[in-house]
Design a protein around this motif. Sequence first.
Motif, PDB file in Angstrom:
ATOM      1  N   MET A 134       9.905 -61.917  24.254  1.00 63.39           N
ATOM      2  CA  MET A 134       9.067 -61.439  25.360  1.00 63.39           C
ATOM      3  C   MET A 134       9.806 -60.335  26.089  1.00 63.39           C
ATOM      4  O   MET A 134      11.031 -60.375  26.188  1.00 63.39           O
TER       5      MET A 134
ATOM      6  N   MET B 137      15.964 -69.923  26.006  1.00 63.94           N
ATOM      7  CA  MET B 137      15.781 -68.620  25.352  1.00 63.94           C
ATOM      8  C   MET B 137      16.718 -67.624  26.005  1.00 63.94           C
ATOM      9  O   MET B 137      17.317 -67.924  27.039  1.00 63.94           O
ATOM     10  N   THR B 138      16.827 -66.447  25.404  1.00 67.10           N
ATOM     11  CA  THR B 138      17.640 -65.411  26.032  1.00 67.10           C
ATOM     12  C   THR B 138      16.861 -64.815  27.202  1.00 67.10           C
ATOM     13  O   THR B 138      15.703 -65.155  27.425  1.00 67.10           O
ATOM     14  N   GLY B 139      17.518 -63.922  27.946  1.00 67.25           N
ATOM     15  CA  GLY B 139      16.851 -63.292  29.075  1.00 67.25           C
ATOM     16  C   GLY B 139      17.493 -63.718  30.390  1.00 67.25           C
ATOM     17  O   GLY B 139      18.558 -64.333  30.412  1.00 67.25           O
TER      18      GLY B 139
ATOM     19  N   PHE C 185      21.489 -70.877  15.944  1.00 64.94           N
ATOM     20  CA  PHE C 185      20.711 -70.629  17.167  1.00 64.94           C
ATOM     21  C   PHE C 185      19.657 -71.726  17.339  1.00 64.94           C
ATOM     22  O   PHE C 185      19.428 -72.233  18.436  1.00 64.94           O
TER      23      PHE C 185
ATOM     24  N   ALA D 154      16.274 -58.213  30.647  1.00 63.34           N
ATOM     25  CA  ALA D 154      16.641 -58.393  29.241  1.00 63.34           C
ATOM     26  C   ALA D 154      15.504 -59.102  28.509  1.00 63.34           C
ATOM     27  O   ALA D 154      14.819 -59.940  29.089  1.00 63.34           O
ATOM     28  N   PRO D 155      15.287 -58.760  27.237  1.00 67.12           N
ATOM     29  CA  PRO D 155      14.249 -59.460  26.472  1.00 67.12           C
ATOM     30  C   PRO D 155      14.565 -60.946  26.344  1.00 67.12           C
ATOM     31  O   PRO D 155      15.722 -61.348  26.355  1.00 67.12           O
ATOM     32  N   MET D 156      13.504 -61.713  26.247  1.00 69.27           N
ATOM     33  CA  MET D 156      13.675 -63.157  26.118  1.00 69.27           C
ATOM     34  C   MET D 156      13.354 -63.533  24.678  1.00 69.27           C
ATOM     35  O   MET D 156      12.265 -63.278  24.191  1.00 69.27           O
ATOM     36  N   PHE D 157      14.317 -64.133  24.031  1.00 67.65           N
ATOM     37  CA  PHE D 157      14.205 -64.388  22.595  1.00 67.65           C
ATOM     38  C   PHE D 157      14.349 -65.875  22.327  1.00 67.65           C
ATOM     39  O   PHE D 157      15.176 -66.561  22.940  1.00 67.65           O
ATOM     40  N   MET D 158      13.547 -66.361  21.408  1.00 74.00           N
ATOM     41  CA  MET D 158      13.732 -67.730  20.939  1.00 74.00           C
ATOM     42  C   MET D 158      13.210 -67.851  19.518  1.00 74.00           C
ATOM     43  O   MET D 158      12.468 -66.990  19.035  1.00 74.00           O
TER      44      MET D 158
END
Lengths: 269, 682
Positions: free
Chosen positions: B356, A241-243, B410, B362-366
């Motif tokens: 999240m 995931m990003t972050g 993605f 940084a926000p956590m994106f999935m």
Amino acid sequence: MKLLFVGVALVSAIFTGCKKDKDPEPNNTEGLVLIATGYTDAGGIKVSLYAKDSLYSQYTPLFVEVRDSATNAVIEDAHIEIMPMMDMTTMVHSAPYENPSSTDAVNGLFPCAVVFQMPGDMGWTLDVHVHEHVNGGEGEVTFPLVVMNPDPTRTRVITPLNSSSSRLVVSYVLPTEGKVGINDFEITLHSRETMMSWPAIENYTIEIEPEMPSMGHGSPNNVNPTHTGNGHYEGKVNFTMTGLWRINLTIMDGTTVVDSTAYFDITLQ
Amino acid sequence: MKSLAYGIFFTLIAFSAIAQQQDSILFFNKGNITETVFSVEEILVRPTCACVGECSCGMTAEDNYAENRFSCTDAILAKNGRIELMKRGNFAFEPVMNGMASDRLNLTIDGMKIFGACTDKMDPVTSYVEPNNMKSVSVQHGATGSMFGSSLGGSINMETNGATINANKPISGEVGVGFQSAALGANALFSLNYSRARWAIRANGVYRRFQNYRAGGGEEIQFTQFEKWNGAISAKYMPTDKDVIRFDFIMDEGYNIGYAALPMDVLFAKAKIYGLTYQHYPSQTWFEKFETKVYANTVTHSMDDTKRPNVVMHMDMPGWTKTFGGYADGRLKFGKHKITIRVDGYHTNARAEMTMYPNNEAPMFMLTWPDVDKLDFGLYVQDDIQFNIKRSLSFSGRLEYLNTSVIDDFGVQQAAVFNQDVSVTDHRLLKNAAVSYTEILGKGFSGWLTAGYTERSPSITEQYAFYIFNAYDGFDYVGLNDVRTEKAIQGDLGFKYDGKRFQARATGFYYHIYDYILGGIDSTLDAMTIGARGVKVSRNLESAYMTGGNLELSYSPLKILTLSNTSSYTYGNTFEGDPLPLVPPFKNVSGIKWSHKKGFVQLECESAANQPRTNPEFGEMKTPAYALLNLRASYYFNFGEKRLTLNGGIENLLDHNYRTHLDWGGIPRPGVNGYLNVSFTF
């Protein structure tokens, strides 16, 4: 209909062909930052130093351009040696570096690299020794450099667990941006034999363990980096995931753990 | 009097011992089981007439209907002996039929495919049709339900009311309000039908607002509140006596829906459903009916953890599905053969995100569902052969082609982390076939036997889930893109007796399932969700089986008195002999009902045995047995053609603290609950 396709293909071929003819020497320094330009003490050579960005204390690819100082013609056949130096007034030391691997320029530039293991507004210099094979000129130029501290940290100087060995310099190369998915992972590993000698370590074993510090989880199916040459170790790192991710390293000499404290952070946007 | 009450109570307890059939307690109001002897295929919510083509039936009020329209649709479904409900909050339960949940069932509204947008299945399709907009629910088991799509467990198709053309009564409708005590809940509903000679329009609305409910013993169960409204408009036009054009629109919005068993609630859940139908009744005797339909729907879902205490990290989890499709079918008749042919197709897209927000990072994106497109075409053929008045045979078969692809790069990159290449399009051919034989064995006594073969494609979660947390077992789920198609051989056997005073129905079923899809623990993987127990990846079990049956009995010794009992049992095992998860235990509902011309009083006892057969790997808890008493009554007053109906009752009379085996999180169901509904039909 078929004819139309052939026509289109032909026109576009001519068009691209013309474009190439108009611009025979593509701008090989596009996207690079000019760090310094100077003339060698002898040999009539103009030397320009380029980098991908301003200089930071990390593994830093550099590009040396060599020109005839009289005609300003680019010289693509030269033997180049570099030597980074840091003068801390109380002491002087060098840094790990990589000379151009060939006397032939790549795209008009001689790629080389330095691992700046510490930042410094003053004190850093790079000696560039050039022996060009077109006119036979030879000389040296010294560039003062400003090296900034990157955020996050990209180089760690480690005192190994068995204090008998030399200090290690671990520097982060890839991934620079990072993406969710599989990423090429690369670091460099050098040892400080003496203040002036920082050879590459080529026989260590490195394990990586990525984690998200705020979540406490890792990622699956990472490939531990293995030595590919010149102290470079390449593997694969996976991000789910990003972050903010932290890539924890375990550095081993054979099966003996030399260090397990080093890590590099990367934030995926 | 007191001893009589005790006598009845103990008789009922003894009679039922173990059991439960309907999910009454949770809802404002329940139907009564005594009155409800379901046919094999249909749960009638309101009486319909059987005329071919357009009808203008009068609405005969029925006890059931009066109660049902205040219930939630899932509660009505639960009255079917083979349907159970899986509960995560106090709203929109997921139906489980023959021990199989929504991944293994077809849930359709007027034949329209609709897919929930919540990765945690908080938005089952059953919540989009309110009972006062529902004409009937057809329930078909196993392969016999393949008209609506390929599935293992069968099909549940909810048919909406639609506008009624009845020039003799231009305006008809109803208004009603109801209250219930356990959750301080309020329901309001209305419907209005306006008809001219050739066209009609109907509007329908429901509003529900419930607070946290109190469980047996008085404990308030936090995060069980909800608020929703549902509106529907249907227009119908008959250019000729043989043609009907119908347009339907349903809009459903839920807000602030508590999900006590999950770590977060639902901020909103919204659905918009459009359907346009054309029906033609040809003059030829061999061509009975032609129908075609186009439809589209969107579902949007967003979760919310901002009201929860001790949230480690705030997160957003929106999900979307967009579906459009259509079908055309014809019903033909040649001598003894009645043939139905249907071609159908749909396209759906599902995407779910998770972001999240850690402090100062940084926000956590999935992508929890990686933007998945499904394109599906099916051909269904059914031949009903009536040999003679006593014997009939029915064949049905379905061939379905499904094409699944991940369209967001993605998602492709994400899956690569698990060494899965989801960039390639997944093609599947699904085959379903069933044969049914029915025979009238004697006066009022009939039996039927069905054998079938079914296949179903994996759900988006089973195929592409990316760390979807399942609060039931506490594991993060990861899909497997090349998980094999699940197949089953199934058999169904039933007997029915319809006597003057005595009715009975007994059914039994057996499913032998190959390549049963179930998440398996992968201990090499790290859980993503904070506090999760690990990661499960979809896999195919070699085989599993499920068997069970139900028995419905009804006896009226006097015209005004009916005794009834319904019991059901399901048993499931993997090929290794482990219990399958989420299999309901033995359950039973017994009732005694005194009917009056204009009303009734009913006492029912619902109970369930404990379920000692749990799948520990699935994180199942053993569930203790329970028994409840419910009291219901109804009465109506006529004012000319208009009618005022009152119904009310007390559920869980003894304030017992209990839960059912399919309830998530060990959260008890509501305690004593009084309810009263008032409705006026005109």
